[in-house]
Design a protein around this motif. Structure first.
Motif, PDB file in Angstrom:
ATOM      1  N   LEU A 164      -6.292  -1.526  -8.034  1.00  0.00           N
ATOM      2  CA  LEU A 164      -6.851  -2.195  -6.869  1.00  0.00           C
ATOM      3  C   LEU A 164      -7.143  -3.614  -7.327  1.00  0.00           C
ATOM      4  O   LEU A 164      -7.824  -3.818  -8.342  1.00  0.00           O
ATOM      5  CB  LEU A 164      -8.148  -1.508  -6.432  1.00  0.00           C
ATOM      6  CG  LEU A 164      -8.061  -0.004  -6.175  1.00  0.00           C
ATOM      7  CD1 LEU A 164      -9.460   0.567  -5.962  1.00  0.00           C
ATOM      8  CD2 LEU A 164      -7.173   0.289  -4.989  1.00  0.00           C
TER       9      LEU A 164
ATOM     10  N   GLY B  21      -7.692  -5.911   0.574  1.00  0.00           N
ATOM     11  CA  GLY B  21      -7.403  -5.765  -0.849  1.00  0.00           C
ATOM     12  C   GLY B  21      -5.913  -5.697  -1.102  1.00  0.00           C
ATOM     13  O   GLY B  21      -5.113  -5.407  -0.210  1.00  0.00           O
TER      14      GLY B  21
ATOM     15  N   ARG C 238     -10.222  -3.840   3.618  1.00  0.00           N
ATOM     16  CA  ARG C 238     -10.982  -5.005   3.122  1.00  0.00           C
ATOM     17  C   ARG C 238     -10.052  -6.108   2.628  1.00  0.00           C
ATOM     18  O   ARG C 238     -10.434  -6.936   1.822  1.00  0.00           O
ATOM     19  CB  ARG C 238     -11.913  -4.555   2.007  1.00  0.00           C
ATOM     20  CG  ARG C 238     -12.952  -3.586   2.486  1.00  0.00           C
ATOM     21  CD  ARG C 238     -13.845  -3.143   1.384  1.00  0.00           C
ATOM     22  NE  ARG C 238     -14.835  -2.207   1.921  1.00  0.00           N
ATOM     23  CZ  ARG C 238     -15.625  -1.497   1.194  1.00  0.00           C
ATOM     24  NH1 ARG C 238     -15.586  -1.591  -0.113  1.00  0.00           N
ATOM     25  NH2 ARG C 238     -16.478  -0.671   1.753  1.00  0.00           N
TER      26      ARG C 238
ATOM     27  N   GLU D 264      -9.231   2.302   2.401  1.00  0.00           N
ATOM     28  CA  GLU D 264     -10.482   1.547   2.303  1.00  0.00           C
ATOM     29  C   GLU D 264     -10.241   0.162   1.711  1.00  0.00           C
ATOM     30  O   GLU D 264     -10.735  -0.839   2.213  1.00  0.00           O
ATOM     31  CB  GLU D 264     -11.487   2.309   1.451  1.00  0.00           C
ATOM     32  CG  GLU D 264     -12.817   1.604   1.308  1.00  0.00           C
ATOM     33  CD  GLU D 264     -13.787   2.381   0.447  1.00  0.00           C
ATOM     34  OE1 GLU D 264     -14.625   1.732  -0.185  1.00  0.00           O
ATOM     35  OE2 GLU D 264     -13.709   3.625   0.400  1.00  0.00           O
ATOM     36  N   HIS D 265      -9.464   0.098   0.654  1.00  0.00           N
ATOM     37  CA  HIS D 265      -9.192  -1.175  -0.013  1.00  0.00           C
ATOM     38  C   HIS D 265      -8.335  -2.076   0.875  1.00  0.00           C
ATOM     39  O   HIS D 265      -8.583  -3.284   0.969  1.00  0.00           O
ATOM     40  CB  HIS D 265      -8.504  -0.920  -1.355  1.00  0.00           C
ATOM     41  CG  HIS D 265      -8.421  -2.105  -2.243  1.00  0.00           C
ATOM     42  ND1 HIS D 265      -9.524  -2.727  -2.769  1.00  0.00           N
ATOM     43  CD2 HIS D 265      -7.354  -2.805  -2.693  1.00  0.00           C
ATOM     44  CE1 HIS D 265      -9.140  -3.757  -3.515  1.00  0.00           C
ATOM     45  NE2 HIS D 265      -7.826  -3.825  -3.478  1.00  0.00           N
ATOM     46  N   GLU D 266      -7.373  -1.498   1.547  1.00  0.00           N
ATOM     47  CA  GLU D 266      -6.504  -2.267   2.434  1.00  0.00           C
ATOM     48  C   GLU D 266      -7.304  -2.818   3.625  1.00  0.00           C
ATOM     49  O   GLU D 266      -7.097  -3.949   4.054  1.00  0.00           O
ATOM     50  CB  GLU D 266      -5.359  -1.379   2.925  1.00  0.00           C
ATOM     51  CG  GLU D 266      -4.279  -2.127   3.658  1.00  0.00           C
ATOM     52  CD  GLU D 266      -3.092  -1.233   3.944  1.00  0.00           C
ATOM     53  OE1 GLU D 266      -1.963  -1.729   3.779  1.00  0.00           O
ATOM     54  OE2 GLU D 266      -3.267  -0.060   4.324  1.00  0.00           O
TER      55      GLU D 266
ATOM     56  N   GLN E  82      -8.618   5.766  -1.606  1.00  0.00           N
ATOM     57  CA  GLN E  82      -9.016   4.383  -1.862  1.00  0.00           C
ATOM     58  C   GLN E  82      -8.060   3.380  -1.225  1.00  0.00           C
ATOM     59  O   GLN E  82      -8.442   2.246  -0.962  1.00  0.00           O
ATOM     60  CB  GLN E  82      -9.087   4.111  -3.366  1.00  0.00           C
ATOM     61  CG  GLN E  82     -10.242   4.787  -4.041  1.00  0.00           C
ATOM     62  CD  GLN E  82     -10.233   4.495  -5.517  1.00  0.00           C
ATOM     63  OE1 GLN E  82      -9.253   4.781  -6.207  1.00  0.00           O
ATOM     64  NE2 GLN E  82     -11.311   3.906  -5.996  1.00  0.00           N
TER      65      GLN E  82
ATOM     66  N   SER F 270       0.837  -1.208   0.000  1.00  0.00           N
ATOM     67  CA  SER F 270       0.000   0.000   0.000  1.00  0.00           C
ATOM     68  C   SER F 270       0.870   1.256   0.000  1.00  0.00           C
ATOM     69  O   SER F 270       0.527   2.253  -0.629  1.00  0.00           O
ATOM     70  CB  SER F 270      -0.954   0.001   1.196  1.00  0.00           C
ATOM     71  OG  SER F 270      -0.238  -0.053   2.408  1.00  0.00           O
TER      72      SER F 270
ATOM     73  N   TYR G 272      -8.673  -7.447  -6.728  1.00  0.00           N
ATOM     74  CA  TYR G 272      -9.747  -8.118  -6.003  1.00  0.00           C
ATOM     75  C   TYR G 272      -9.571  -9.636  -6.058  1.00  0.00           C
ATOM     76  O   TYR G 272      -8.992 -10.166  -7.004  1.00  0.00           O
ATOM     77  CB  TYR G 272     -11.101  -7.718  -6.593  1.00  0.00           C
ATOM     78  CG  TYR G 272     -11.371  -6.240  -6.452  1.00  0.00           C
ATOM     79  CD1 TYR G 272     -11.885  -5.732  -5.273  1.00  0.00           C
ATOM     80  CD2 TYR G 272     -11.077  -5.356  -7.493  1.00  0.00           C
ATOM     81  CE1 TYR G 272     -12.123  -4.372  -5.130  1.00  0.00           C
ATOM     82  CE2 TYR G 272     -11.317  -3.996  -7.358  1.00  0.00           C
ATOM     83  CZ  TYR G 272     -11.838  -3.513  -6.174  1.00  0.00           C
ATOM     84  OH  TYR G 272     -12.061  -2.163  -6.034  1.00  0.00           O
TER      85      TYR G 272
END
Length: 57
Positions: free
Chosen positions: A28, A52, A50, A46-48, A43, A13, A30
């Motif tokens: 990103l 991601g 989850r 937020e992505h990390e 982002q 990240s 998935y």
């Protein structure tokens, strides 16, 4: 499940943030092997959160 497409190089990240700020395209990643172009530094967190992953081509 984790992203497994071999066409992407996974990055941290921190590296994603640096490259994005340097103007490079960062993705990103998935678990279903799809990706989306990162559009903002916001982002990352937020992505990390989850679980991601991030990548570059």
């Amino acid at each position: 499940m984790a992203y497994t497409d071999e066409g992407m190089t996974k990055i941290s990240s921190q590296k994603a943030k640096k490259l994005f700020n340097d103007g490079q395209e960062v993705y990103l990643l998935y678990p279903d092997n799809t990706e989306a172009v990162m559009e903002s530094v916001d982002q990352i967190e937020e992505h990390e959160y989850r679980d991601g992953q991030f990548g570059v081509e």
